[in-house]
Design a protein around this motif. Structure first.
Motif, PDB file in Angstrom:
ATOM      1  N   MET A  32     -13.880  -0.607   9.002  1.00 38.91           N
ATOM      2  CA  MET A  32     -14.319  -1.991   9.102  1.00 38.91           C
ATOM      3  C   MET A  32     -13.281  -2.998   8.618  1.00 38.91           C
ATOM      4  O   MET A  32     -13.565  -4.169   8.561  1.00 38.91           O
ATOM      5  CB  MET A  32     -15.635  -2.196   8.340  1.00 38.91           C
ATOM      6  CG  MET A  32     -15.507  -2.214   6.840  1.00 38.91           C
ATOM      7  SD  MET A  32     -15.015  -0.671   6.180  1.00 38.91           S
ATOM      8  CE  MET A  32     -16.470  -0.133   5.387  1.00 38.91           C
ATOM      9  N   GLY A  33     -12.109  -2.582   8.267  1.00 38.69           N
ATOM     10  CA  GLY A  33     -11.132  -3.521   7.731  1.00 38.69           C
ATOM     11  C   GLY A  33      -9.747  -3.315   8.311  1.00 38.69           C
ATOM     12  O   GLY A  33      -9.583  -2.963   9.470  1.00 38.69           O
ATOM     13  N   ASN A  34      -8.754  -3.522   7.468  1.00 40.45           N
ATOM     14  CA  ASN A  34      -7.367  -3.383   7.886  1.00 40.45           C
ATOM     15  C   ASN A  34      -6.673  -2.335   7.010  1.00 40.45           C
ATOM     16  O   ASN A  34      -7.344  -1.559   6.331  1.00 40.45           O
ATOM     17  CB  ASN A  34      -6.665  -4.751   7.826  1.00 40.45           C
ATOM     18  CG  ASN A  34      -6.831  -5.415   6.480  1.00 40.45           C
ATOM     19  OD1 ASN A  34      -6.715  -4.776   5.451  1.00 40.45           O
ATOM     20  ND2 ASN A  34      -7.114  -6.710   6.487  1.00 40.45           N
ATOM     21  N   ALA A  35      -5.353  -2.330   6.997  1.00 44.20           N
ATOM     22  CA  ALA A  35      -4.611  -1.292   6.272  1.00 44.20           C
ATOM     23  C   ALA A  35      -4.804  -1.358   4.765  1.00 44.20           C
ATOM     24  O   ALA A  35      -4.662  -0.353   4.077  1.00 44.20           O
ATOM     25  CB  ALA A  35      -3.130  -1.409   6.610  1.00 44.20           C
ATOM     26  N   ALA A  36      -5.142  -2.511   4.221  1.00 47.09           N
ATOM     27  CA  ALA A  36      -5.310  -2.659   2.771  1.00 47.09           C
ATOM     28  C   ALA A  36      -6.736  -2.372   2.308  1.00 47.09           C
ATOM     29  O   ALA A  36      -6.975  -2.286   1.103  1.00 47.09           O
ATOM     30  CB  ALA A  36      -4.912  -4.074   2.357  1.00 47.09           C
ATOM     31  N   CYS A  40      -6.079  -9.883  -1.974  1.00 47.24           N
ATOM     32  CA  CYS A  40      -5.207 -10.926  -1.410  1.00 47.24           C
ATOM     33  C   CYS A  40      -4.381 -10.380  -0.245  1.00 47.24           C
ATOM     34  O   CYS A  40      -4.172 -11.074   0.751  1.00 47.24           O
ATOM     35  CB  CYS A  40      -4.293 -11.491  -2.489  1.00 47.24           C
ATOM     36  SG  CYS A  40      -5.165 -12.469  -3.726  1.00 47.24           S
ATOM     37  N   LYS A  41      -3.943  -9.135  -0.361  1.00 42.97           N
ATOM     38  CA  LYS A  41      -3.217  -8.507   0.752  1.00 42.97           C
ATOM     39  C   LYS A  41      -4.136  -8.332   1.951  1.00 42.97           C
ATOM     40  O   LYS A  41      -3.734  -8.546   3.092  1.00 42.97           O
ATOM     41  CB  LYS A  41      -2.653  -7.148   0.312  1.00 42.97           C
ATOM     42  CG  LYS A  41      -1.841  -6.464   1.363  1.00 42.97           C
ATOM     43  CD  LYS A  41      -0.617  -7.283   1.728  1.00 42.97           C
ATOM     44  CE  LYS A  41       0.223  -6.580   2.762  1.00 42.97           C
ATOM     45  NZ  LYS A  41       1.386  -7.375   3.143  1.00 42.97           N
ATOM     46  N   GLU A  42      -5.383  -7.984   1.693  1.00 44.60           N
ATOM     47  CA  GLU A  42      -6.350  -7.837   2.781  1.00 44.60           C
ATOM     48  C   GLU A  42      -6.612  -9.188   3.455  1.00 44.60           C
ATOM     49  O   GLU A  42      -6.733  -9.262   4.667  1.00 44.60           O
ATOM     50  CB  GLU A  42      -7.639  -7.242   2.241  1.00 44.60           C
ATOM     51  CG  GLU A  42      -8.571  -6.822   3.335  1.00 44.60           C
ATOM     52  CD  GLU A  42      -9.825  -6.190   2.802  1.00 44.60           C
ATOM     53  OE1 GLU A  42     -10.234  -5.191   3.394  1.00 44.60           O
ATOM     54  OE2 GLU A  42     -10.394  -6.702   1.836  1.00 44.60           O
ATOM     55  N   ILE A  43      -6.681 -10.243   2.660  1.00 43.74           N
ATOM     56  CA  ILE A  43      -6.852 -11.584   3.223  1.00 43.74           C
ATOM     57  C   ILE A  43      -5.667 -11.936   4.114  1.00 43.74           C
ATOM     58  O   ILE A  43      -5.821 -12.500   5.195  1.00 43.74           O
ATOM     59  CB  ILE A  43      -7.033 -12.622   2.096  1.00 43.74           C
ATOM     60  CG1 ILE A  43      -8.379 -12.427   1.404  1.00 43.74           C
ATOM     61  CG2 ILE A  43      -6.914 -14.048   2.628  1.00 43.74           C
ATOM     62  CD1 ILE A  43      -8.535 -13.225   0.122  1.00 43.74           C
ATOM     63  N   LEU A  81     -14.228 -10.755  -6.635  1.00 46.70           N
ATOM     64  CA  LEU A  81     -13.144 -10.272  -7.480  1.00 46.70           C
ATOM     65  C   LEU A  81     -12.221 -11.405  -7.914  1.00 46.70           C
ATOM     66  O   LEU A  81     -11.709 -11.393  -9.039  1.00 46.70           O
ATOM     67  CB  LEU A  81     -12.365  -9.169  -6.772  1.00 46.70           C
ATOM     68  CG  LEU A  81     -13.071  -7.830  -6.822  1.00 46.70           C
ATOM     69  CD1 LEU A  81     -12.438  -6.843  -5.879  1.00 46.70           C
ATOM     70  CD2 LEU A  81     -13.075  -7.275  -8.235  1.00 46.70           C
ATOM     71  N   ILE A  82     -12.011 -12.378  -7.068  1.00 49.40           N
ATOM     72  CA  ILE A  82     -11.201 -13.528  -7.463  1.00 49.40           C
ATOM     73  C   ILE A  82     -11.902 -14.309  -8.570  1.00 49.40           C
ATOM     74  O   ILE A  82     -11.284 -14.698  -9.568  1.00 49.40           O
ATOM     75  CB  ILE A  82     -10.898 -14.417  -6.233  1.00 49.40           C
ATOM     76  CG1 ILE A  82      -9.936 -13.683  -5.284  1.00 49.40           C
ATOM     77  CG2 ILE A  82     -10.320 -15.760  -6.660  1.00 49.40           C
ATOM     78  CD1 ILE A  82      -9.778 -14.326  -3.933  1.00 49.40           C
ATOM     79  N   LEU A 123      -5.686  -6.048 -10.464  1.00 49.82           N
ATOM     80  CA  LEU A 123      -5.108  -5.136  -9.479  1.00 49.82           C
ATOM     81  C   LEU A 123      -5.920  -5.125  -8.193  1.00 49.82           C
ATOM     82  O   LEU A 123      -5.375  -5.227  -7.087  1.00 49.82           O
ATOM     83  CB  LEU A 123      -5.010  -3.727 -10.066  1.00 49.82           C
ATOM     84  CG  LEU A 123      -4.374  -2.661  -9.198  1.00 49.82           C
ATOM     85  CD1 LEU A 123      -2.933  -3.021  -8.887  1.00 49.82           C
ATOM     86  CD2 LEU A 123      -4.447  -1.324  -9.893  1.00 49.82           C
ATOM     87  N   ALA A 124      -7.242  -5.040  -8.313  1.00 51.67           N
ATOM     88  CA  ALA A 124      -8.106  -5.072  -7.126  1.00 51.67           C
ATOM     89  C   ALA A 124      -7.994  -6.415  -6.415  1.00 51.67           C
ATOM     90  O   ALA A 124      -7.999  -6.475  -5.189  1.00 51.67           O
ATOM     91  CB  ALA A 124      -9.552  -4.799  -7.521  1.00 51.67           C
ATOM     92  N   MET A 125      -7.882  -7.502  -7.176  1.00 50.50           N
ATOM     93  CA  MET A 125      -7.725  -8.822  -6.565  1.00 50.50           C
ATOM     94  C   MET A 125      -6.414  -8.904  -5.785  1.00 50.50           C
ATOM     95  O   MET A 125      -6.350  -9.524  -4.728  1.00 50.50           O
ATOM     96  CB  MET A 125      -7.764  -9.920  -7.622  1.00 50.50           C
ATOM     97  CG  MET A 125      -7.726 -11.312  -7.030  1.00 50.50           C
ATOM     98  SD  MET A 125      -7.234 -12.586  -8.188  1.00 50.50           S
ATOM     99  CE  MET A 125      -5.519 -12.210  -8.441  1.00 50.50           C
ATOM    100  N   GLY A 126      -5.377  -8.257  -6.296  1.00 52.95           N
ATOM    101  CA  GLY A 126      -4.103  -8.227  -5.574  1.00 52.95           C
ATOM    102  C   GLY A 126      -4.232  -7.549  -4.225  1.00 52.95           C
ATOM    103  O   GLY A 126      -3.719  -8.038  -3.207  1.00 52.95           O
TER     104      GLY A 126
END
Length: 159
Positions: free
Chosen positions: A59-63, A119-122, A138-139, A113-116
């Protein structure tokens, strides 16, 4: 006197963080369940794709895999740190402060770390509304957990 004035602030932040960590755990558990149910199935005649990742989320992308994994870790440690913080809030002594502060610091670092990864997923754009909700939580948790850390350390510096 000032120590007692910060106690309701710490309590409010603890309850807020605990509720948000539980929501992150719920959404992360949904994502893991969906990944297991709709993941890549390897059979005797099926070969792995060229860019196969063992952390695959449909359901998402590479991150997404890394984001969900670390969000679950942050959620579990964050909920445990909130429980430790509630214990500290009940006694509100210098003896209970180190365990609450240490657990909150570890929870905050895992949340960052999860927020990072969030952010990559965003940045990679392809995700659904539940993942967007978890990113937002998480933000917000990164800021509120840091604020909670500041409050309990401000109390410790005044003693």
């Amino acid at each position: 006197m000032a120590n007692q004035q910060l106690k309701p602030v710490a309590g409010l932040l603890l309850v807020l963080n605990l509720c948000m960590y539980v929501i992150v755990l719920g959404i992360g558990s949904w994502a893991i369940n969906r990944a297991i149910d709709h993941g890549f199935i390897i059979g005797p005649d099926i070969h792995l794709p060229a860019h196969f990742s063992p952390i695959y989320f449909p359901m998402g992308n590479a991150a997404t895999g890394f984001f969900v994994t670390f969000a679950l870790l942050a959620g579990v440690v964050g909920a445990a740190s909130a429980i430790s913080g509630i214990n500290h809030l009940r006694s509100w002594t210098s003896e209970s402060l180190p365990s609450a502060a240490t657990a909150a610091t570890i929870a905050w670092t895992l949340t960052v770390l999860a927020m990072g990864f969030g952010c990559k997923e965003i940045q990679l754009h392809i995700r659904n509304s539940r993942l967007r909700t978890m990113e937002a939580f998480l933000i917000i948790l990164t800021a509120t957990q840091l604020l909670y850390l500041a409050v309990i350390h401000a109390v410790a510096s005044r003693r």
